[in-house]
Design a protein around this motif. Structure first.
Motif, PDB file in Angstrom:
ATOM      1  N   ASP A 266      11.862  -9.237  -8.755  1.00  0.00           N
ATOM      2  CA  ASP A 266      13.070  -9.838  -8.061  1.00  0.00           C
ATOM      3  C   ASP A 266      12.772  -9.920  -6.397  1.00  0.00           C
ATOM      4  O   ASP A 266      13.628  -9.626  -5.636  1.00  0.00           O
ATOM      5  CB  ASP A 266      14.333  -8.967  -8.142  1.00  0.00           C
ATOM      6  N   PHE A 267      11.419 -10.012  -5.881  1.00  0.00           N
ATOM      7  CA  PHE A 267      11.182 -10.567  -4.674  1.00  0.00           C
ATOM      8  C   PHE A 267      11.935 -11.670  -4.178  1.00  0.00           C
ATOM      9  O   PHE A 267      12.378 -12.520  -4.791  1.00  0.00           O
ATOM     10  CB  PHE A 267       9.762 -10.696  -4.570  1.00  0.00           C
ATOM     11  N   ASP A 268      12.190 -11.582  -3.004  1.00  0.00           N
ATOM     12  CA  ASP A 268      13.082 -12.433  -2.140  1.00  0.00           C
ATOM     13  C   ASP A 268      14.654 -12.522  -2.616  1.00  0.00           C
ATOM     14  O   ASP A 268      15.588 -13.173  -1.911  1.00  0.00           O
ATOM     15  CB  ASP A 268      12.689 -13.936  -2.174  1.00  0.00           C
ATOM     16  N   GLY A 269      14.844 -11.579  -3.598  1.00  0.00           N
ATOM     17  CA  GLY A 269      16.363 -11.514  -3.994  1.00  0.00           C
ATOM     18  C   GLY A 269      16.958 -10.146  -3.539  1.00  0.00           C
ATOM     19  O   GLY A 269      18.178  -9.730  -3.863  1.00  0.00           O
ATOM     20  N   ILE A 270      16.096  -9.141  -3.059  1.00  0.00           N
ATOM     21  CA  ILE A 270      16.352  -8.006  -2.316  1.00  0.00           C
ATOM     22  C   ILE A 270      15.969  -7.875  -0.902  1.00  0.00           C
ATOM     23  O   ILE A 270      15.124  -8.316  -0.422  1.00  0.00           O
ATOM     24  CB  ILE A 270      15.504  -6.986  -3.041  1.00  0.00           C
ATOM     25  N   GLU A 271      17.043  -6.855  -0.156  1.00  0.00           N
ATOM     26  CA  GLU A 271      16.542  -6.828   1.298  1.00  0.00           C
ATOM     27  C   GLU A 271      15.907  -5.580   1.523  1.00  0.00           C
ATOM     28  O   GLU A 271      15.423  -5.340   2.537  1.00  0.00           O
ATOM     29  CB  GLU A 271      18.178  -6.560   1.996  1.00  0.00           C
ATOM     30  N   SER A 272      15.864  -4.503   0.535  1.00  0.00           N
ATOM     31  CA  SER A 272      15.022  -3.353   0.729  1.00  0.00           C
ATOM     32  C   SER A 272      14.072  -3.367  -0.390  1.00  0.00           C
ATOM     33  O   SER A 272      14.455  -3.906  -1.502  1.00  0.00           O
ATOM     34  CB  SER A 272      15.685  -2.154   0.971  1.00  0.00           C
ATOM     35  N   HIS A 273      12.826  -2.679  -0.383  1.00  0.00           N
ATOM     36  CA  HIS A 273      11.873  -2.811  -1.122  1.00  0.00           C
ATOM     37  C   HIS A 273      11.410  -1.577  -1.592  1.00  0.00           C
ATOM     38  O   HIS A 273      11.695  -0.308  -0.762  1.00  0.00           O
ATOM     39  CB  HIS A 273      10.762  -3.512  -0.936  1.00  0.00           C
ATOM     40  N   VAL A 274      10.636  -1.352  -2.844  1.00  0.00           N
ATOM     41  CA  VAL A 274       9.894  -0.134  -3.150  1.00  0.00           C
ATOM     42  C   VAL A 274       8.819  -0.073  -2.163  1.00  0.00           C
ATOM     43  O   VAL A 274       8.154  -1.066  -1.720  1.00  0.00           O
ATOM     44  CB  VAL A 274       9.408  -0.260  -4.642  1.00  0.00           C
ATOM     45  N   SER A 275       8.743   1.163  -1.751  1.00  0.00           N
ATOM     46  CA  SER A 275       7.934   1.340  -0.380  1.00  0.00           C
ATOM     47  C   SER A 275       6.448   0.787  -0.422  1.00  0.00           C
ATOM     48  O   SER A 275       5.924  -0.071   0.578  1.00  0.00           O
ATOM     49  CB  SER A 275       7.624   2.625  -0.216  1.00  0.00           C
ATOM     50  N   ASP A 276       5.838   0.876  -1.462  1.00  0.00           N
ATOM     51  CA  ASP A 276       4.442   0.293  -1.696  1.00  0.00           C
ATOM     52  C   ASP A 276       4.439  -1.128  -2.624  1.00  0.00           C
ATOM     53  O   ASP A 276       3.270  -1.420  -2.972  1.00  0.00           O
ATOM     54  CB  ASP A 276       3.484   1.443  -2.352  1.00  0.00           C
ATOM     55  N   LEU A 277       5.421  -1.855  -2.761  1.00  0.00           N
ATOM     56  CA  LEU A 277       5.808  -3.016  -3.478  1.00  0.00           C
ATOM     57  C   LEU A 277       6.869  -3.785  -2.775  1.00  0.00           C
ATOM     58  O   LEU A 277       7.596  -4.349  -3.237  1.00  0.00           O
ATOM     59  CB  LEU A 277       6.085  -2.762  -4.824  1.00  0.00           C
ATOM     60  N   ASN A 278       6.269  -4.324  -1.484  1.00  0.00           N
ATOM     61  CA  ASN A 278       7.434  -4.917  -0.554  1.00  0.00           C
ATOM     62  C   ASN A 278       7.153  -6.492  -0.640  1.00  0.00           C
ATOM     63  O   ASN A 278       7.810  -7.239   0.053  1.00  0.00           O
ATOM     64  CB  ASN A 278       7.310  -4.267   0.689  1.00  0.00           C
ATOM     65  N   HIS A 279       5.928  -6.835  -1.234  1.00  0.00           N
ATOM     66  CA  HIS A 279       5.868  -8.535  -1.428  1.00  0.00           C
ATOM     67  C   HIS A 279       4.791  -8.393  -2.435  1.00  0.00           C
ATOM     68  O   HIS A 279       4.075  -7.653  -2.878  1.00  0.00           O
ATOM     69  CB  HIS A 279       5.538  -9.033  -0.297  1.00  0.00           C
ATOM     70  N   CYS A 280       4.631  -9.859  -3.080  1.00  0.00           N
ATOM     71  CA  CYS A 280       3.743 -10.032  -4.128  1.00  0.00           C
ATOM     72  C   CYS A 280       2.474  -9.796  -3.802  1.00  0.00           C
ATOM     73  O   CYS A 280       1.560  -9.709  -4.991  1.00  0.00           O
ATOM     74  CB  CYS A 280       4.198 -11.451  -4.811  1.00  0.00           C
ATOM     75  N   GLY A 281       1.777  -9.835  -2.757  1.00  0.00           N
ATOM     76  CA  GLY A 281       0.555  -9.507  -2.539  1.00  0.00           C
ATOM     77  C   GLY A 281       0.136  -7.951  -2.931  1.00  0.00           C
ATOM     78  O   GLY A 281      -0.920  -7.619  -3.001  1.00  0.00           O
ATOM     79  N   ARG A 282       1.091  -7.349  -2.959  1.00  0.00           N
ATOM     80  CA  ARG A 282       1.010  -5.779  -3.334  1.00  0.00           C
ATOM     81  C   ARG A 282       0.795  -5.509  -4.686  1.00  0.00           C
ATOM     82  O   ARG A 282       0.413  -4.306  -5.074  1.00  0.00           O
ATOM     83  CB  ARG A 282       2.091  -4.846  -2.896  1.00  0.00           C
ATOM     84  N   TYR A 283       0.675  -6.463  -5.574  1.00  0.00           N
ATOM     85  CA  TYR A 283       0.488  -6.304  -6.942  1.00  0.00           C
ATOM     86  C   TYR A 283      -1.023  -5.861  -6.926  1.00  0.00           C
ATOM     87  O   TYR A 283      -1.295  -5.031  -8.109  1.00  0.00           O
ATOM     88  CB  TYR A 283       0.302  -7.576  -7.711  1.00  0.00           C
ATOM     89  N   SER A 284      -1.955  -5.930  -6.159  1.00  0.00           N
ATOM     90  CA  SER A 284      -3.236  -5.332  -6.208  1.00  0.00           C
ATOM     91  C   SER A 284      -3.175  -4.042  -6.089  1.00  0.00           C
ATOM     92  O   SER A 284      -3.979  -3.241  -7.003  1.00  0.00           O
ATOM     93  CB  SER A 284      -4.084  -5.782  -5.076  1.00  0.00           C
ATOM     94  N   ASP A 285      -2.271  -3.305  -5.443  1.00  0.00           N
ATOM     95  CA  ASP A 285      -2.225  -1.846  -5.192  1.00  0.00           C
ATOM     96  C   ASP A 285      -1.567  -1.322  -6.641  1.00  0.00           C
ATOM     97  O   ASP A 285      -1.786  -0.397  -7.183  1.00  0.00           O
ATOM     98  CB  ASP A 285      -1.184  -1.390  -4.090  1.00  0.00           C
ATOM     99  N   TRP A 286      -0.369  -2.194  -7.171  1.00  0.00           N
ATOM    100  CA  TRP A 286       0.085  -1.780  -8.094  1.00  0.00           C
ATOM    101  C   TRP A 286      -0.644  -1.587  -9.476  1.00  0.00           C
ATOM    102  O   TRP A 286      -0.583  -0.849 -10.286  1.00  0.00           O
ATOM    103  CB  TRP A 286       1.331  -2.544  -8.527  1.00  0.00           C
ATOM    104  N   VAL A 287      -1.666  -2.335  -9.443  1.00  0.00           N
ATOM    105  CA  VAL A 287      -2.654  -2.401 -10.826  1.00  0.00           C
ATOM    106  C   VAL A 287      -3.428  -1.011 -10.648  1.00  0.00           C
ATOM    107  O   VAL A 287      -3.605  -0.543 -11.759  1.00  0.00           O
ATOM    108  CB  VAL A 287      -3.624  -3.702 -10.539  1.00  0.00           C
TER     109      VAL A 287
END
Length: 319
Positions: A266-287
């Motif tokens: 739901d990126f770009d559909g939310i105004e606030s984010h999970v602290s360490d998942l704030n855009h799709c480039g952070r998938y590397s950290d999520w992995v």
């Protein structure tokens, strides 16, 4: 050593944001959570782009849907993405190593009750339909509609046409009654559905999350659940982090759903984010977070394999 991974994300609202802000550039604009640059950074190989008709646009119409399809074709796809409409294109895309795009429609409102407009959207590449947003429309009630109604007669015709066209149906935002009516219809059609961006109600009791019996029904149908990064669907409280998401994954797995999990940020559909998942480039950290807790085979499934296997089974063939 970092896992060589690929990601499928089944829900973002970049098209809607770009419709409201026409000067945004999909390639590198940091005002977007999902850009071509960030997709490459996070190894997001396939992104599902939702067509969401914001209330800021006025009454939902087919014109607004067509406008966002045009944005997808002229501003998104030219940045190195392959549009995926048919299973043959999916297979070619997998071999190519390119990034891919898939179109979904979030809410049937803009179809204006005209089933011919659904055919037009299908012909233009839309492959997933979220039947409602939060409120009632001409086809069915959304999850925030107090009466909790199911499908209208025209809505039942819509479902039938979707099954004929091999359009994937999405129950995120659908009312509880509508959900169970669709279970029955899907069992008869022998065609599963997805919840593109929903979590487990037992972990976070937000109305948009799925109850255990709903999760079990999706498991029984061999559908898919896109675990989502919407903070208020993840955890009630401040400072929501990706560690809170693990509880939802754990719960769905405990119900027997380890093979139906995927992600729908739901990126770009939310105004606030999970602290360490704030855009799709952070998938590397999520992995890396996932690999600390789960075997590599499961992680690969959740990131990519489960979603692609579903598409391989249920996308239409190019007849």
């Amino acid at each position: 050593m970092r896992l060589n991974y690929k990601v499928v994300d089944f829900h973002c609202d970049a098209l809607s944001k770009m419709r409201l802000h026409p000067h945004m550039d999909f390639n590198t604009d940091k005002r977007l959570d999902v850009t071509a640059e960030r997709m490459r950074q996070g190894s997001v190989m396939l992104q599902c782009f939702a067509i969401f008709l914001s209330g800021q646009l006025g009454s939902p119409t087919i014109e607004h849907i067509l406008n966002q399809i045009d944005i997808y074709n002229t501003k998104v796809i030219p940045n190195g993405l392959t549009p995926i409409r048919y299973v043959e294109e999916l297979e070619q895309w997998e071999l190519s190593g390119a990034m891919g795009g898939l179109l979904s429609l979030e809410g049937a409102d803009g179809l204006e009750g005209n089933l011919h407009y659904l055919q037009i959207c299908f012909d233009l590449g839309v492959r997933c339909l979220g039947l409602t947003w939060n409120h009632a429309n001409w086809a069915a009630d959304g999850i925030l509609e107090p009466r909790n109604g199911g499908f209208t007669l025209k809505g039942l015709q819509l479902v039938d046409l979707c099954h004929q066209l091999e359009m994937i149906l999405d129950v995120s935002h659908l009312s509880h009654k509508g959900f169970w009516e669709l279970v029955e219809l899907s069992e008869k059609a022998r065609r599963p559905f997805i919840a593109s961006h929903s979590n487990a109600y037992a972990i976070c009791n937000h109305v948009r999350n799925l109850h255990d019996d709903q999760i079990q029904a999706i498991i029984r149908l061999n559908g898919r659940i896109g675990v989502t990064f919407v903070p208020w669907f993840v955890h009630q409280g401040d400072a929501v982090s990706s560690s809170h998401l693990l509880k939802h994954i754990e719960h769905i797995c405990a119900l027997g759903g380890e093979n139906i999990i995927m992600f729908g940020s739901d990126f770009d559909g939310i105004e606030s984010h999970v602290s360490d998942l704030n855009h799709c480039g952070r998938y590397s950290d999520w992995v890396e977070t996932l690999l600390k807790h789960y075997p590599e085979q499961l992680v690969r499934g959740w990131l990519y394999d489960n979603a692609v296997a579903f598409l391989r089974m249920w996308l239409p063939k190019n007849k």
